[in-house]
Design a protein around this motif. Structure first.
Motif, PDB file in Angstrom:
ATOM      1  N   HIS A 156       0.829  -1.207   0.000  1.00 54.59           N
ATOM      2  CA  HIS A 156       0.000   0.000   0.000  1.00 54.59           C
ATOM      3  C   HIS A 156       0.864   1.257   0.000  1.00 54.59           C
ATOM      4  CE1 HIS A 156      -2.134  -3.368   1.813  1.00 54.59           C
ATOM      5  NE2 HIS A 156      -3.265  -2.851   1.373  1.00 54.59           N
ATOM      6  N   GLU A 162      -3.658   1.136  -3.344  1.00 50.60           N
ATOM      7  CA  GLU A 162      -3.540  -0.252  -3.774  1.00 50.60           C
ATOM      8  C   GLU A 162      -4.508  -0.489  -4.925  1.00 50.60           C
ATOM      9  OE1 GLU A 162      -4.910  -3.284  -1.046  1.00 50.60           O
ATOM     10  OE2 GLU A 162      -6.521  -2.008  -0.316  1.00 50.60           O
ATOM     11  N   HIS A 193      -8.270  -5.314  -5.067  1.00 52.79           N
ATOM     12  CA  HIS A 193      -8.165  -6.764  -5.269  1.00 52.79           C
ATOM     13  C   HIS A 193      -9.145  -7.508  -4.366  1.00 52.79           C
ATOM     14  CE1 HIS A 193      -5.390  -7.596  -1.755  1.00 52.79           C
ATOM     15  NE2 HIS A 193      -5.234  -6.296  -1.867  1.00 52.79           N
ATOM     16  N   HIS A 239     -11.332  -6.622   1.583  1.00 55.08           N
ATOM     17  CA  HIS A 239     -10.501  -7.071   2.697  1.00 55.08           C
ATOM     18  C   HIS A 239     -10.322  -5.906   3.654  1.00 55.08           C
ATOM     19  CE1 HIS A 239      -7.611  -5.365  -0.210  1.00 55.08           C
ATOM     20  NE2 HIS A 239      -6.948  -4.970   0.858  1.00 55.08           N
ATOM     21  N   HIS A 292      -7.785  -3.912   6.773  1.00 54.71           N
ATOM     22  CA  HIS A 292      -6.390  -3.596   7.060  1.00 54.71           C
ATOM     23  C   HIS A 292      -6.150  -3.444   8.553  1.00 54.71           C
ATOM     24  CE1 HIS A 292      -6.881  -1.881   2.883  1.00 54.71           C
ATOM     25  NE2 HIS A 292      -5.950  -2.784   2.746  1.00 54.71           N
ATOM     26  N   GLU A 338      -3.178  -7.301   5.753  1.00 50.84           N
ATOM     27  CA  GLU A 338      -4.524  -7.472   5.190  1.00 50.84           C
ATOM     28  C   GLU A 338      -5.179  -8.717   5.786  1.00 50.84           C
ATOM     29  OE1 GLU A 338      -3.734  -7.650   0.945  1.00 50.84           O
ATOM     30  OE2 GLU A 338      -4.104  -5.490   0.811  1.00 50.84           O
TER      31      GLU A 338
HETATM   32 ZN   LIG Z   1      -5.201  -3.806   1.096  1.00 48.74          ZN
END
Ligand SMILES: [Zn+2]
Length: 146
Positions: free
Chosen positions: A44, A92, A95, A98, A100, A111
């Motif tokens: 990140h 980021e 993806h 999720h 952090h 993550e």
């Molecule tokens: Zn992330």
């Protein structure tokens, strides 16, 4: 070549580039380098860190170009911008969903996913009479001392 990240989410440069093209974003060589460097980063990075890495591939890339490219990619939803309470925004490639956990001593971003957390947040929203459409959740902490 499609690769799957640790959460089973398929991301690939060709997919990202295709989405950019579909959105009418002109893919210059510099933008391609910036996107690729970000896609390969797992930490990140900030604009400054990303710019440093991108300049190792193409030294003509300026911080202004990195700022502008990230802004455009963020508008398209391909790149996510986070504020981890340190001095600069962190980025980021999207993806998959999720969470952090930010290590307050090292700055490392861990993550994780949690179905229990999602279920709990949904329940809280429902109890308040709401259908949740989005949420953010961030944790800050340091490793337990042994
Ligand atoms: Zn992330």
């Amino acid at each position: 070549m499609a690769k799957t990240d640790r959460f089973g989410y398929k991301i690939s440069m060709s997919m990202l580039l295709q989405k950019c093209t579909e959105a009418g974003l002109k893919i210059t060589d510099q933008r391609k380098v910036i996107l690729k460097v970000l896609e390969e980063s797992e930490d990140h990075p900030s604009v400054e860190t990303l710019c440093e890495r991108a300049r190792q591939v193409d030294s003509s890339i300026s911080i202004a170009t990195v700022y502008r490219t990230l802004g455009l990619l963020n508008e398209l939803g391909l790149v996510l911008k986070h504020d981890f309470k340190d001095s600069s925004a962190r980025f980021e490639v999207d993806h998959g969903h999720h969470y952090h956990l930010v290590d307050t001593e090292t700055g490392q971003v861990v993550e994780f996913q949690s179905e229990e957390l999602v279920a709990l947040i949904n329940k809280i929203a429902a109890d308040l009479g709401y259908q949740m459409v989005d949420h953010t959740f961030e944790m800050f902490g340091h490793k337990l001392k042994k």
